[in-house]
Write an enzyme that holds these catalytic residues in place. Structure first.
Site, PDB file in Angstrom:
ATOM      1  N   SER A  49     -24.616  -4.301  48.819  1.00 46.09           N
ATOM      2  CA  SER A  49     -25.345  -3.025  48.902  1.00 46.09           C
ATOM      3  C   SER A  49     -25.921  -2.785  50.295  1.00 46.09           C
ATOM      4  CB  SER A  49     -26.477  -2.998  47.872  1.00 46.09           C
ATOM      5  OG  SER A  49     -27.333  -4.090  48.078  1.00 46.09           O
ATOM      6  N   HIS A 105     -18.989  -0.392  47.051  1.00 44.90           N
ATOM      7  CA  HIS A 105     -20.363  -0.555  46.563  1.00 44.90           C
ATOM      8  C   HIS A 105     -20.578   0.275  45.298  1.00 44.90           C
ATOM      9  CE1 HIS A 105     -24.928   0.241  47.124  1.00 44.90           C
ATOM     10  NE2 HIS A 105     -24.716  -0.743  46.293  1.00 44.90           N
ATOM     11  N   GLU A 114     -19.558   3.807  46.950  1.00 43.03           N
ATOM     12  CA  GLU A 114     -19.479   3.951  48.407  1.00 43.03           C
ATOM     13  C   GLU A 114     -18.288   3.113  48.881  1.00 43.03           C
ATOM     14  OE1 GLU A 114     -23.866   4.654  50.269  1.00 43.03           O
ATOM     15  OE2 GLU A 114     -23.549   2.673  49.440  1.00 43.03           O
ATOM     16  N   ASN A 151     -28.656   3.537  50.259  1.00 45.32           N
ATOM     17  CA  ASN A 151     -29.860   2.719  50.446  1.00 45.32           C
ATOM     18  C   ASN A 151     -30.578   3.068  51.743  1.00 45.32           C
ATOM     19  OD1 ASN A 151     -29.960   1.281  48.067  1.00 45.32           O
ATOM     20  ND2 ASN A 151     -28.572  -0.300  48.781  1.00 45.32           N
TER      21      ASN A 151
END
Length: 673
Positions: free
Chosen positions: A398, A419, A431, A469
């Protein structure tokens, strides 16, 4: 668009069959053509019944053409188009002869509303048949008679449930609710429709007013609230009056930024579903690591027809992963998302092992071990030796650098990041992280694989935190800092839920886990500095094992489904409430906007759509706001930069990035139109 034929039995068959298209939709041309057919039926006194059907393989009518609607919403022509549809459907409802809709395939929105103008409805029992009124999910309401006629058919309470949730139902579910009168096989559909013609016109229904069980939407201006206003007065008002309310509501909603954003989101979903290159379907994959993410990915792949090797050196972790997969399948069966037979087939596609297994025939290997770079590097060295010459090796990290992992292999061109988000069975985003050495072929193959398994891919460049993130964390960490400085948890969280987020930032930290939050923040701080520093309170919580929901206690205490503010955290908070002369939601959003803008500036993503849609899919960012950048433009970029400069006087993390300042100064935008 529509063929008309009259059989020897003097029943008129209208068949929707849009040329050179797999779908039937309502646009201005189709509506005009339908009106001409109704003219002909009204003139022909020998016709004794009407059947409306479709020639398409899996679509009856998919509703109004959304491109037309979006354009009309922006130009103010929406009212005329909807009014014309109401007039044509009213004429079908007013025919002296009985009418039947014979439905096979997707029958949504305007597609179902034309069936409501008929006396009777029969649907095929094919899995392709899905029926419903999803308009409110696009910020609109059913305005071709759906909000008026459905309450008369199934009662106000049931109609509110169907319209406000916007769900599509299978034929058997639709029969139970009363959306259709009969279900037949596809082959018997027209015969069943002809039998219903024999019943004559439908007798007038007994009106059943609402029992008062309908939850009132919190935003009185929302599509749900406007729809409810029509539904709960539909049975009391004459049809013409109710249709006027529908028309007023949809014309008002069409002008709003939120509705236009929701329609744009629909088109973005279609865009991300489509790929340019075709690849052979992936039949075999391996997952390394049977923790929460590894088990979740294995379950998802197996449910989508991929055979999976699930490997973990820890037997206990492997058993726990298999138990979690079993629970996900059992829940899916219980919720009616799949049959027991399909679940059984899915489980059988997973082979679990603690020993190394042959990986040469596996097309994709996905590493999902713990977020420790050294552990991952060791796994990648091993995989490089074990995998076949064409196998693509992916990591589900991540935040860690994919390029660094690729350097541990003999073929960095076949390494990529995939991801997935937790929980895998519910989160649609993946992702696709392109490392320095990733080849174009590997990238395209990975995109095709993600689409094959029913997820939506967004391509991101390999940089700390990737997109989601990176954009999310300054927002989460500032919320924790506000709490540390005396602002109450519920004030922060309720403010953001009211703004449109699916849950507040402190609740979200509890869901992620305080330990995981601190770990990701530490990785991001090394790259981006102060704006990603975890406040002291998070470190204190981690040391005291207050890890969020998984430990039963974080910012909140969790008891079953109940949650309460955690008073024990007061020992680490500063006295007195911090005074803020700015709306809390705006303050936190500015940090997200700034980071999303940096992702454009640094080419982490290719377009503002990637940044916005990635955040909507990956975090549930209020869909009606259109994503951080779309929201920023609506709010006003100049105003945002001005507010951020003011906040930056006391906190440097609010300094606006260069691209934001440039747009504000030059009056330009992220989106061209």
């Amino acid at each position: 668009m529509i063929q008309r034929e009259i059989g020897d039995d003097r029943v008129c068959l209208l068949t929707f069959d849009r040329p050179e298209s797999g779908a039937n939709i309502f646009d201005a041309a189709t509506m005009s053509e339908l009106s001409e057919h109704v003219d002909a039926i009204e003139r022909d006194n020998s016709v004794r019944g009407l059947i409306i059907t479709s020639a398409k393989r899996s679509i009856f009518v998919a509703g109004a053409d959304l491109k037309t609607l979006l354009k009309q919403a922006q130009t103010g022509e929406l009212r005329d188009f909807i009014a014309k549809g109401q007039r044509v459907f009213n004429r079908i409802a007013g025919l002296k002869i009985p009418s039947v809709a014979a439905v096979h395939g997707a029958c949504a929105g305007g597609g179902y509303e034309i069936t409501l103008a008929c006396d009777w409805r029969v649907a095929s029992d094919d899995p392709a048949t899905r029926i419903g009124l999803p308009e409110t999910t696009l910020g609109l309401i059913p305005a071709w008679g759906g909000s008026t006629r459905l309450p008369r058919l199934i009662g106000e309470d049931n109609a509110a449930e169907v319209i406000l949730k916007g769900k599509l139902y299978s034929a058997s579910e639709a029969l139970k609710i009363g959306l259709v009168d009969e279900v037949a096989s596809r082959e018997q559909l027209l015969d069943a429709a002809r039998r219903l013609i024999g019943k004559g016109k439908r007798p007038a229904a007994k009106m059943s007013p609402a029992k008062g069980n309908i939850p009132v939407p919190s935003d009185p201006k929302s599509a749900q609230a406007r729809a409810l206003g029509v539904i709960t007065t539909a049975t009391a008002n004459p049809v013409d009056e109710s249709l006027k309310l529908e028309l007023d509501a949809i014309a008002d909603l069409g002008k709003t930024e939120s509705t236009q954003n929701l329609i744009r989101n629909f088109f973005l979903a279609e865009k991300y579903k489509k790929g340019s290159k075709q690849f052979e379907k992936v039949a075999h994959a391996a997952i390394i690591g049977a923790g929460v993410m590894g088990a979740g990915i294995a379950q998802w792949l197996s449910s989508r027809g991929v055979t999976v090797i699930l490997r973990d050196v820890n037997r206990e972790l492997l058993d726990r992963g298999l138990a979690s997969i079993e629970k996900t399948y059992a829940d899916a069966v219980k919720r009616g998302l799949m049959t027991e037979e399909k679940a059984k087939q899915g489980r059988a596609r997973i082979v679990a092992s603690t020993a190394p297994m042959e990986l040469r025939d596996v097309q994709f290997v996905i590493e999902a071990a713990s977020e420790k770079i050294d552990i991952k590097k060791e796994i990648f060295r091993e995989l490089s030796m074990q995998a076949g010459s064409k196998t693509i090796i992916a990591t589900n990290t991540s935040a860690l650098p994919v390029s660094e992992l690729a350097h541990c292999t003999v073929s960095p061109d076949r390494v990529i990041g995939l991801h997935f988000f937790n929980p895998v069975s519910r989160m649609k985003l993946v992702e696709v992280v392109v490392a320095q050495g990733t080849s174009d072929d590997t990238k395209e193959h990975a995109l095709a694989f993600v689409r094959q398994i029913g997820k939506l891919p967004v391509v991101v460049r390999d940089s700390p935190g990737f997109l989601v993130n990176r954009v999310l964390f300054p927002y989460l960490l500032d919320a924790a800092e506000l709490f540390e400085n005396g602002v109450e948890a519920e004030k922060i969280d309720n403010g953001l839920v009211k703004w449109g987020m699916p849950m507040g930032p402190l609740r979200l930290i509890d869901e992620i886990g305080i330990d995981v939050t601190v770990d990701i923040a530490t990785t991001l701080e090394k790259a981006y500095g102060r704006r990603d520093r975890a406040p002291e309170i998070l470190r204190s919580m981690r040391e005291s094992k207050l890890l969020g929901r998984k430990s039963g206690s974080g910012f909140y205490k969790y008891e079953g489904r109940e949650q309460f503010p955690n008073e024990s955290l007061n020992q680490w908070r500063r006295n007195g409430s911090t005074k803020h002369d700015i709306d809390l939601a705006n303050r936190l959003m500015f940090l997200m906007i700034n980071e999303a803008a940096r992702c454009i500036e640094e080419k982490v993503v290719d377009s503002p759509e990637d940044a916005d849609y990635g955040m909507i899919l990956g975090t549930g960012f209020a869909p009606h706001r259109g994503g951080p950048l779309r929201f920023a433009e609506h709010f006003g970029l100049e105003k945002i930069v001005e507010e951020m400069n003011r906040l930056a006087q006391s906190d440097e993390k609010f300094v606006p990035c260069d691209i934001l300042k440039k747009h504000a100064c030059e009056g330009t935008k992220f989106y061209e139109s």
